[in-house]
Motif scaffolding. Structure first.
Motif, PDB file in Angstrom:
ATOM      1  N   THR A   1      -1.431   1.606  -4.919  1.00 13.33           N
ATOM      2  CA  THR A   1      -0.623   0.481  -4.462  1.00 13.33           C
ATOM      3  C   THR A   1       0.622   0.367  -5.339  1.00 13.33           C
ATOM      4  OG1 THR A   1      -1.593  -1.118  -5.959  1.00 13.33           O
ATOM      5  CG2 THR A   1      -2.722  -0.794  -3.869  1.00 13.33           C
ATOM      6  N   ASP A   2       1.410  -0.636  -5.035  1.00  8.31           N
ATOM      7  CA  ASP A   2       2.655  -0.869  -5.747  1.00  8.31           C
ATOM      8  C   ASP A   2       2.432  -1.498  -7.136  1.00  8.31           C
ATOM      9  OD1 ASP A   2       5.494  -1.238  -5.939  1.00  8.31           O
ATOM     10  OD2 ASP A   2       5.108  -3.364  -5.589  1.00  8.31           O
ATOM     11  N   ILE A   3       1.171  -1.615  -7.559  1.00  5.32           N
ATOM     12  CA  ILE A   3       0.893  -2.335  -8.799  1.00  5.32           C
ATOM     13  C   ILE A   3       0.945  -1.368  -9.997  1.00  5.32           C
ATOM     14  CG2 ILE A   3      -1.597  -2.203  -9.150  1.00  5.32           C
ATOM     15  CD1 ILE A   3      -1.606  -5.252  -8.907  1.00  5.32           C
ATOM     16  N   MET A   4       1.518  -1.812 -11.125  1.00  4.66           N
ATOM     17  CA  MET A   4       1.651  -0.959 -12.311  1.00  4.66           C
ATOM     18  C   MET A   4       0.522  -1.262 -13.312  1.00  4.66           C
ATOM     19  SD  MET A   4       4.139   0.817 -11.466  1.00  4.66           S
ATOM     20  CE  MET A   4       4.516   1.747 -12.946  1.00  4.66           C
ATOM     21  N   PRO A   5       0.260  -0.325 -14.252  1.00  2.00           N
ATOM     22  CA  PRO A   5      -0.854  -0.529 -15.194  1.00  2.00           C
ATOM     23  C   PRO A   5      -0.723  -1.796 -16.044  1.00  2.00           C
ATOM     24  CG  PRO A   5      -0.088   1.733 -15.307  1.00  2.00           C
ATOM     25  CD  PRO A   5       0.865   1.009 -14.417  1.00  2.00           C
ATOM     26  N   ASN A   6       0.486  -2.294 -16.239  1.00  4.98           N
ATOM     27  CA  ASN A   6       0.615  -3.508 -17.061  1.00  4.98           C
ATOM     28  C   ASN A   6       0.599  -4.779 -16.203  1.00  4.98           C
ATOM     29  OD1 ASN A   6       3.088  -3.115 -15.853  1.00  4.98           O
ATOM     30  ND2 ASN A   6       4.254  -3.942 -17.578  1.00  4.98           N
ATOM     31  N   GLU A   7       0.268  -4.623 -14.920  1.00  8.55           N
ATOM     32  CA  GLU A   7       0.353  -5.776 -14.015  1.00  8.55           C
ATOM     33  C   GLU A   7      -1.020  -6.239 -13.524  1.00  8.55           C
ATOM     34  OE1 GLU A   7       4.637  -5.469 -11.824  1.00  8.55           O
ATOM     35  OE2 GLU A   7       3.070  -4.148 -11.069  1.00  8.55           O
ATOM     36  N   LEU A   8      -1.055  -7.510 -13.138  1.00 13.33           N
ATOM     37  CA  LEU A   8      -2.279  -8.136 -12.649  1.00 13.33           C
ATOM     38  C   LEU A   8      -1.967  -8.818 -11.310  1.00 13.33           C
ATOM     39  CD1 LEU A   8      -5.212  -9.182 -13.481  1.00 13.33           C
ATOM     40  CD2 LEU A   8      -4.044 -11.215 -14.327  1.00 13.33           C
ATOM     41  N   LEU A   9      -2.775  -8.520 -10.313  1.00 13.93           N
ATOM     42  CA  LEU A   9      -2.653  -9.258  -9.053  1.00 13.93           C
ATOM     43  C   LEU A   9      -3.276 -10.628  -9.288  1.00 13.93           C
ATOM     44  CD1 LEU A   9      -2.114  -9.466  -5.989  1.00 13.93           C
ATOM     45  CD2 LEU A   9      -4.337  -8.405  -5.624  1.00 13.93           C
ATOM     46  N   THR A  10      -2.528 -11.694  -9.031  1.00 10.00           N
ATOM     47  CA  THR A  10      -3.064 -13.020  -9.343  1.00 10.00           C
ATOM     48  C   THR A  10      -3.464 -13.792  -8.091  1.00 10.00           C
ATOM     49  OG1 THR A  10      -0.815 -13.843  -9.451  1.00 10.00           O
ATOM     50  CG2 THR A  10      -1.907 -13.323 -11.554  1.00 10.00           C
ATOM     51  N   GLU A  11      -2.553 -13.847  -7.114  1.00  6.67           N
ATOM     52  CA  GLU A  11      -2.934 -14.559  -5.890  1.00  6.67           C
ATOM     53  C   GLU A  11      -2.253 -13.987  -4.668  1.00  6.67           C
ATOM     54  OE1 GLU A  11      -0.832 -18.707  -5.868  1.00  6.67           O
ATOM     55  OE2 GLU A  11      -1.588 -18.320  -7.888  1.00  6.67           O
ATOM     56  N   ILE A  12      -2.789 -14.359  -3.519  1.00  6.96           N
ATOM     57  CA  ILE A  12      -2.298 -13.829  -2.262  1.00  6.96           C
ATOM     58  C   ILE A  12      -1.996 -15.028  -1.366  1.00  6.96           C
ATOM     59  CG2 ILE A  12      -2.908 -12.424  -0.232  1.00  6.96           C
ATOM     60  CD1 ILE A  12      -4.791 -11.841  -3.452  1.00  6.96           C
ATOM     61  N   HIS A  13      -0.802 -15.051  -0.764  1.00  4.10           N
ATOM     62  CA  HIS A  13      -0.424 -16.153   0.131  1.00  4.10           C
ATOM     63  C   HIS A  13      -0.380 -15.629   1.562  1.00  4.10           C
ATOM     64  CE1 HIS A  13       1.694 -18.607  -3.261  1.00  4.10           C
ATOM     65  NE2 HIS A  13       0.486 -18.193  -3.592  1.00  4.10           N
ATOM     66  N   ILE A  14      -1.066 -16.337   2.439  1.00  5.45           N
ATOM     67  CA  ILE A  14      -1.155 -15.877   3.828  1.00  5.45           C
ATOM     68  C   ILE A  14      -0.670 -16.997   4.749  1.00  5.45           C
ATOM     69  CG2 ILE A  14      -2.716 -14.970   5.601  1.00  5.45           C
ATOM     70  CD1 ILE A  14      -4.660 -14.220   3.349  1.00  5.45           C
ATOM     71  N   PRO A  15       0.313 -16.714   5.615  1.00  4.29           N
ATOM     72  CA  PRO A  15       0.792 -17.765   6.526  1.00  4.29           C
ATOM     73  C   PRO A  15      -0.289 -18.138   7.542  1.00  4.29           C
ATOM     74  CG  PRO A  15       1.756 -15.650   7.119  1.00  4.29           C
ATOM     75  CD  PRO A  15       0.987 -15.426   5.853  1.00  4.29           C
ATOM     76  N   LEU A  16      -0.380 -19.429   7.874  1.00  2.00           N
ATOM     77  CA  LEU A  16      -1.358 -19.844   8.885  1.00  2.00           C
ATOM     78  C   LEU A  16      -0.759 -19.590  10.266  1.00  2.00           C
ATOM     79  CD1 LEU A  16      -2.570 -23.291   7.483  1.00  2.00           C
ATOM     80  CD2 LEU A  16      -3.411 -21.002   6.969  1.00  2.00           C
ATOM     81  N   PRO A  17      -1.513 -18.931  11.119  1.00  2.86           N
ATOM     82  CA  PRO A  17      -0.999 -18.698  12.471  1.00  2.86           C
ATOM     83  C   PRO A  17      -0.848 -20.025  13.223  1.00  2.86           C
ATOM     84  CG  PRO A  17      -3.249 -17.860  12.251  1.00  2.86           C
ATOM     85  CD  PRO A  17      -2.830 -18.331  10.898  1.00  2.86           C
TER      86      PRO A  17
ATOM     87  N   PHE B   1       0.842  -1.204   0.000  1.00  4.29           N
ATOM     88  CA  PHE B   1       0.000   0.000   0.000  1.00  4.29           C
ATOM     89  C   PHE B   1       0.874   1.249   0.000  1.00  4.29           C
ATOM     90  CE2 PHE B   1      -2.389  -3.382   2.131  1.00  4.29           C
ATOM     91  CZ  PHE B   1      -3.447  -3.481   1.246  1.00  4.29           C
ATOM     92  N   VAL B   2       0.655   2.148  -0.951  1.00 10.66           N
ATOM     93  CA  VAL B   2       1.516   3.321  -1.075  1.00 10.66           C
ATOM     94  C   VAL B   2       0.861   4.544  -0.421  1.00 10.66           C
ATOM     95  CG1 VAL B   2       2.688   4.869  -2.686  1.00 10.66           C
ATOM     96  CG2 VAL B   2       2.590   2.406  -3.156  1.00 10.66           C
ATOM     97  N   THR B   3      -0.351   4.861  -0.868  1.00  8.55           N
ATOM     98  CA  THR B   3      -1.108   5.939  -0.224  1.00  8.55           C
ATOM     99  C   THR B   3      -2.578   5.724  -0.588  1.00  8.55           C
ATOM    100  OG1 THR B   3      -1.362   8.335   0.024  1.00  8.55           O
ATOM    101  CG2 THR B   3      -0.654   7.566  -2.141  1.00  8.55           C
ATOM    102  N   TYR B   4      -3.442   6.690  -0.313  1.00 12.82           N
ATOM    103  CA  TYR B   4      -4.867   6.558  -0.634  1.00 12.82           C
ATOM    104  C   TYR B   4      -5.062   5.975  -2.033  1.00 12.82           C
ATOM    105  CZ  TYR B   4      -5.794   9.830   3.175  1.00 12.82           C
ATOM    106  OH  TYR B   4      -5.880  10.434   4.391  1.00 12.82           O
ATOM    107  N   LEU B   5      -5.789   4.900  -2.146  1.00 15.09           N
ATOM    108  CA  LEU B   5      -6.170   4.317  -3.436  1.00 15.09           C
ATOM    109  C   LEU B   5      -4.977   4.074  -4.365  1.00 15.09           C
ATOM    110  CD1 LEU B   5      -9.395   6.426  -4.250  1.00 15.09           C
ATOM    111  CD2 LEU B   5      -9.159   4.485  -2.704  1.00 15.09           C
TER     112      LEU B   5
END
Ligand SMILES: Cc1cc2nc3c(=O)[nH]c(=O)nc-3n(C[C@@H](O)[C@H](O)[C@H](O)COP(=O)(O)OP(=O)(O)OC[C@H]3O[C@@H](n4cnc5c(N)ncnc54)[C@H](O)[C@@H]3O)c2cc1C
Lengths: 164, 295
Positions: B159-175, B153-157
């Motif tokens: 993020t670090d994502i660029m116009p040519n990029e696609l968020l594909t998946e998110i990995h979350i560690p299990l507590p 997250f960079v600032t309001y609305l």
């Protein structure tokens, strides 16, 4: 690239139409298909008047472009009745004074129908949370909540009667 | 209100989507659930020349347990996360936070990834992910890169994502171990955006000392705010009234809320302190097995 042909099934009937990419699904249903039961209110997803079922889930038709539903299945409020018979929920809306002006009613019927299919025994609080996705300016929601609760009670009775 | 004209593309595979993104670049916009983008387009606050609809990319719609982590596809609907038993069992914080997003009718359509990329500072999913930790997988035509949530997250609305990029998946560690979590928010009405939201996840050792903790506040800064000073203070300690007071003091110092139509900055600051204390306390009680609301 901005005009496309789409084919969708609405209330069991196939529609093949030309749409501009920017046409909202709510406008497509009303203006192109003549299904004016879907109402248009705020056009930013808050009021809930335009709620329909897309592939069996309640969603806002003002936040989807018609072009996005190519090949998919839609039910609008016109598609709730079976052989001209109102559903139990619709009848209870009449009986419990669940509407006055009726503008919000189609959306609420669509949300509630989907919700009760997935959660047949919601608590009062859960019903209120589901209804918070709809703005009704007339009834203060009291009649609407009563209609929903009566429907739940009667469906459970039917279910028990069937089991016996 | 009606959106301006745009060209529409509906790729059937991730590769096709990435090629389109590369070609179209800044003129294009991805549409996922459309629950944030379409209102903005209807009000003509955004007038993208092209929309790239990713709703046919079924490969991006999954919730998968993989050893010590959970993988969630970017296109997974928020309602699916809300209903998922695996999420409830392993990432209870998410199950607790997601029902606060708008209404069920919007969660039926809104996606996990869309909420992260939209990056509203008071949104529930960014806040929860910042609390749980994890990595975002971001693909472009040439590479797939992994970004830690702390750097996303960079600032309001934004993020670090660029116009040519696609968020594909998110990995979350299990507590692991003796873990407790908690989520609280105050909004004007159920379904409205939070004025302030708070989330906490912590683990405790066999003596009930806090071994690891993440406290995050939403709606008090431009991005979900990880209160690292509070973690430093708490780690190795038992939770006590004086410790909770110190946490409130830290929160008072680090938050940076703004005034708007819905609440003054002072009121948001007040809520931030109260909610921080409440979430830490509930999380700790749950870790000790004292609060049986938690499974
Ligand atoms: C009435 C209402 C109330 C709401 N209340 C809340 C609330 O209380 N809390 C809350 O958090 N949200 C709320 N929302 C917004 C939430 O429902 C949205 O779903 C969410 O913020 C955006 O997700 P989406 O999938 O709809 O994304 P979209 O609107 O389709 O996209 C949002 C942005 O993300 C980009 N994007 C989407 N997916 C990707 C991807 N995979 N890769 C790269 N870029 C991508 C798009 O280009 C766009 O810029 C509300 C919405 C409505 C209509």
């Amino acid at each position: 690239m901005s005009v496309h042909e789409i084919e969708v099934t609405i209330n069991g009937k196939k529609y093949r139409e030309q749409v501009e990419s920017r046409m909202l699904l709510s406008d497509f249903l009303r203006e192109t298909c003549g299904l004016t039961g879907t109402h248009v209110g705020c056009e930013h997803g808050v009021c809930g008047a335009c709620t329909i079922h897309l592939n069996g889930s309640a969603v806002r038709s003002c936040l989807i472009f018609a072009i996005q539903v190519d090949g998919q299945e839609i039910t609008t409020v016109e598609g709730l009745t079976k052989d001209g018979e109102l559903t139990l929920l619709q009848r209870n809306f009449i009986e419990c004074h669940g509407l006055q002006c009726g503008f919000c009613t189609p959306g609420i019927l669509m949300s509630t129908t989907d919700y009760l299919q997935k959660n047949p025994n919601p608590t009062l609080q859960e019903i209120k949370e589901m209804l918070s996705g709809h703005l009704c300016r007339c009834t203060g929601y009291e009649g609407i909540i009563k209609a929903i609760q009566k429907t739940i009670d009667e469906s459970n009775l039917n279910y028990e009667a069937e089991r016996r | 209100m009606k959106p301006a004209k745009f060209d529409y593309y509906c790729p059937k595979t991730v590769d096709e989507a990435l090629s389109l993104l590369e070609e179209i670049g800044f003129d294009g916009k991805i549409i996922a659930g459309g629950q944030s983008l379409v209102p903005i387009m209807n009000m003509r606050l955004a007038t993208p020349e092209c929309l790239i609809d990713i709703n046919q990319l079924n490969d991006l719609q999954f919730i998968e347990l993989d050893g010590s982590k959970m993988k969630i596809g970017a296109l997974t609907r928020q309602a699916e996360i809300e209903m998922s038993d695996a999420v409830r069992k392993h990432l209870g914080l998410l199950s607790e936070a997601v029902p606060y997003i708008g209404h069920v009718q919007t969660r039926n359509r809104g996606t996990f990834g869309g909420s992260l990329v939209h990056a509203d500072p008071s949104a529930e999913i960014p806040l929860s992910l910042m609390t749980l930790g994890g990595t975002l997988h971001i693909a472009s035509k040439d590479e797939v890169r992994e970004v830690n949530v702390e750097d996303f997250f960079v600032t309001y609305l934004t993020t670090d994502i660029m116009p040519n990029e696609l968020l594909t998946e998110i990995h979350i560690p299990l507590p692991e171990g003796r873990v407790g979590y908690s989520f609280h928010e105050i909004s004007r009405r159920h379904g409205d955006f939070a004025l302030v939201a708070a989330a906490c996840q912590l683990s405790i050792d066999s003596q009930d000392r806090i071994s690891k903790v993440r406290l995050v506040l939403g709606g008090v800064d431009a991005v979900p705010l990880l209160i690292t000073e509070a973690s430093e203070l708490m780690e190795g300690e038992y939770l006590s009234a004086s410790l909770l007071n110190k946490i409130a003091d830290i929160v008072d110092e680090v938050v940076n809320p703004e005034s708007d139509l819905h609440a003054t900055a002072d009121y948001r600051r007040h809520l931030a302190k109260k909610l921080a204390v409440r979430t830490v306390k509930t999380a700790y009680e749950r870790a000790r097995g004292e609060n049986n609301e938690c499974s």
